[in-house]
Design an enzyme around this catalytic site. Sequence first.
Site, PDB file in Angstrom:
ATOM      1  N   ILE A  80      29.035  31.376  56.907  1.00  0.00           N
ATOM      2  CA  ILE A  80      29.760  32.464  57.233  1.00  0.00           C
ATOM      3  C   ILE A  80      31.229  33.011  58.001  1.00  0.00           C
ATOM      4  CG2 ILE A  80      30.157  35.041  57.400  1.00  0.00           C
ATOM      5  CD1 ILE A  80      26.961  34.833  56.503  1.00  0.00           C
TER       6      ILE A  80
ATOM      7  N   TYR B 224      50.474  36.632  52.360  1.00  0.00           N
ATOM      8  CA  TYR B 224      50.312  36.487  51.320  1.00  0.00           C
ATOM      9  C   TYR B 224      50.893  38.166  51.515  1.00  0.00           C
ATOM     10  CZ  TYR B 224      47.024  38.477  47.921  1.00  0.00           C
ATOM     11  OH  TYR B 224      47.132  39.057  46.416  1.00  0.00           O
TER      12      TYR B 224
HETATM   13  P1  NAD Z   1      43.763  33.725  39.563  1.00  0.00           P
HETATM   14  O1  NAD Z   1      43.657  32.696  40.779  1.00  0.00           O
HETATM   15  O2  NAD Z   1      42.805  33.552  38.765  1.00  0.00           O
HETATM   16  O3  NAD Z   1      44.507  34.010  38.358  1.00  0.00           O
HETATM   17  C1  NAD Z   1      46.573  33.724  39.052  1.00  0.00           C
HETATM   18  C2  NAD Z   1      46.923  33.177  37.666  1.00  0.00           C
HETATM   19  O4  NAD Z   1      48.428  33.162  38.003  1.00  0.00           O
HETATM   20  C3  NAD Z   1      46.504  31.833  37.312  1.00  0.00           C
HETATM   21  O5  NAD Z   1      45.908  31.660  36.256  1.00  0.00           O
HETATM   22  C4  NAD Z   1      47.424  31.066  37.635  1.00  0.00           C
HETATM   23  O6  NAD Z   1      47.312  29.654  37.192  1.00  0.00           O
HETATM   24  C5  NAD Z   1      49.139  31.743  37.533  1.00  0.00           C
HETATM   25  N1  NAD Z   1      49.810  31.106  38.281  1.00  0.00           N
HETATM   26  C6  NAD Z   1      49.852  31.321  39.546  1.00  0.00           C
HETATM   27  N2  NAD Z   1      51.290  30.205  39.555  1.00  0.00           N
HETATM   28  C7  NAD Z   1      51.533  30.526  38.696  1.00  0.00           C
HETATM   29  C8  NAD Z   1      53.183  30.781  38.280  1.00  0.00           C
HETATM   30  N3  NAD Z   1      54.305  29.959  39.604  1.00  0.00           N
HETATM   31  N4  NAD Z   1      53.696  30.488  36.720  1.00  0.00           N
HETATM   32  C9  NAD Z   1      52.545  30.895  36.185  1.00  0.00           C
HETATM   33  N5  NAD Z   1      51.731  31.087  36.284  1.00  0.00           N
HETATM   34  C10 NAD Z   1      51.267  30.983  37.773  1.00  0.00           C
HETATM   35  O7  NAD Z   1      44.189  34.962  40.550  1.00  0.00           O
HETATM   36  P2  NAD Z   1      42.781  36.738  39.977  1.00  0.00           P
HETATM   37  O8  NAD Z   1      41.744  36.893  40.776  1.00  0.00           O
HETATM   38  O9  NAD Z   1      43.488  36.824  39.018  1.00  0.00           O
HETATM   39  O10 NAD Z   1      44.394  37.482  40.844  1.00  0.00           O
HETATM   40  C11 NAD Z   1      45.721  38.158  39.455  1.00  0.00           C
HETATM   41  C12 NAD Z   1      46.471  38.606  40.490  1.00  0.00           C
HETATM   42  O11 NAD Z   1      46.175  39.785  41.267  1.00  0.00           O
HETATM   43  C13 NAD Z   1      47.223  38.164  41.639  1.00  0.00           C
HETATM   44  O12 NAD Z   1      48.566  38.705  41.465  1.00  0.00           O
HETATM   45  C14 NAD Z   1      46.282  38.328  42.628  1.00  0.00           C
HETATM   46  O13 NAD Z   1      47.402  38.780  44.065  1.00  0.00           O
HETATM   47  C15 NAD Z   1      46.205  39.682  42.424  1.00  0.00           C
HETATM   48  N6  NAD Z   1      45.073  40.424  43.357  1.00  0.00           N
HETATM   49  C16 NAD Z   1      43.836  39.793  42.892  1.00  0.00           C
HETATM   50  C17 NAD Z   1      42.585  40.560  43.802  1.00  0.00           C
HETATM   51  C18 NAD Z   1      41.236  39.593  43.939  1.00  0.00           C
HETATM   52  O14 NAD Z   1      40.527  40.585  44.552  1.00  0.00           O
HETATM   53  N7  NAD Z   1      41.199  38.877  43.090  1.00  0.00           N
HETATM   54  C19 NAD Z   1      42.862  41.432  44.282  1.00  0.00           C
HETATM   55  C20 NAD Z   1      44.007  42.280  44.729  1.00  0.00           C
HETATM   56  C21 NAD Z   1      44.904  41.615  44.368  1.00  0.00           C
END
Ligand code: NAD
Length: 318
Positions: free
Chosen positions: A200, A144
Site C-alpha cells: 500500500i 497534475y
Molecule cells: P483515461 O486515461 O482513461 O482517459 C483519458 C483519455 O485521453 C485516454 O483515452 C487517452 O488516450 C486520451 N488522451 C490523453 N492525451 C491525449 C491527447 N494529447 N490527445 C488526444 N487524446 C488524449 O482517464 P480517465 O480516468 O477516463 O480521465 C478522464 C478525464 O477525467 C481526465 O481529464 C482526468 O484528468 C479527469 N479526471 C479523472 C478522474 C478519475 O478518477 N478517473 C478524477 C478526476 C478527473
Amino acid sequence: MRILVTGGAGFIGSHLVDRLVRDGYRVRVVDNLSSGRVENVKHHLESNSVELIVGDLKDPQIALRAVEGVDTVFHFAANPEVRVSTTNPDIHFNENIVATFNLLEAMRRKGVKELVFASSSSVYGEPEETPVDENAPIRPISVYGASKVACEALIHAYSRLYGVKAVVLRYANVIGPRLRHGVVWDFINKLLENPTELEILGDGKQVRSYIYIDDAVEATTTAWRRTEASYEVYNIASEDWIKVDEVADEAVRALGLSNVKKVYKPVLHGVGWPGDVKKIALKTGKINKLGFKPVMNSREAVRTTVRMLLEEVDGIHC
Ligand code: NAD
C-alpha cells in the site's frame, strides 16, 4: 446536435459516449490512444453511431479537425496519473495544458460555443479543513493538479472573452468498469500477482471519496443540461469518503482472500508519493441542488468496481 468527446476512448470518456449515444446525440471522439482503447468504443464504431478520430490534441490541426461542425465539446482527454507529476511534470504540462489550449483555440476559430471540462479535486491540494465546497482556496500540490487549475483559468478566460459557455467538473476518484489506473486498479493487479501480500503506497489512512462511473456520468449530463450561467464549477463526488485501507479490505474480500499481509510504504506525512493528498473530501450541495443524487456511496462504488474489473481482466466471477 453533434458532440465531440475528447479522450472518448478512455475510461470516463467512453462511458460518457455510451450515454450520449443512448440519449440520441451524434458523437465524435478524438483520442490519441495513449491510455484509451479502441475496444472501449468498438461497439459504437461497428454500428456507425460514433466517429473516431485517432489523433493528438497537442497538434493544433487535429484540434481544428476534431471540433469542425460540433455544437458541444466534452473535454476529457488528459494524462490522469497524478504520480507522473513527480518524475515527468512536462507530461502534464503538454498533455493537459497545451492540449486544452489547442482545443480552446480550435473552438474559438470554428465558433464552437459550449464546453464541459473534466477537472479534478486535486485543484484543492490539501485543504486545512474538509469537506470543501467550490469556493475553497485553489492550492494544488501536484503538477497534475496545477495543470487542471491552468486549464480552468484558460477556460474561464475563453468563456469571458469569446462567449464559450463552460461547465467545469471537479471529480473525486471516479471508478468502475474499464478503469485502468489509480488505487483500485493497482490493488487488484498486485493481489492477482501475489495473493499473500499487498503493498500500500502511503500509511493506508489517506481519505478519499469514490464515485461510481454511472453516477459520475449522470452528474456530468445533469450539470451540462441544467447549468444556465456562462461559467460554472461543480464538485462531483459521492456523499461520503473512506480510507485507502478500507479500499484494500474491499479488494481482498472481493477476491475471496484472507490473511493478506499489508505492507505500507509511506513517504512524508503518510502519503504514497510526493504530490499525493492525505485527505480530500468534497461538499456536493451545488450539484445536488441541480437534482443529482448518487446511487452508490464510496464503499459500494469500490465493491462494485472490484467485482466488475475482476470479471473484465481475469474472467473471474465473484
Ligand atoms: P483515461 O486515461 O482513461 O482517459 C483519458 C483519455 O485521453 C485516454 O483515452 C487517452 O488516450 C486520451 N488522451 C490523453 N492525451 C491525449 C491527447 N494529447 N490527445 C488526444 N487524446 C488524449 O482517464 P480517465 O480516468 O477516463 O480521465 C478522464 C478525464 O477525467 C481526465 O481529464 C482526468 O484528468 C479527469 N479526471 C479523472 C478522474 C478519475 O478518477 N478517473 C478524477 C478526476 C478527473
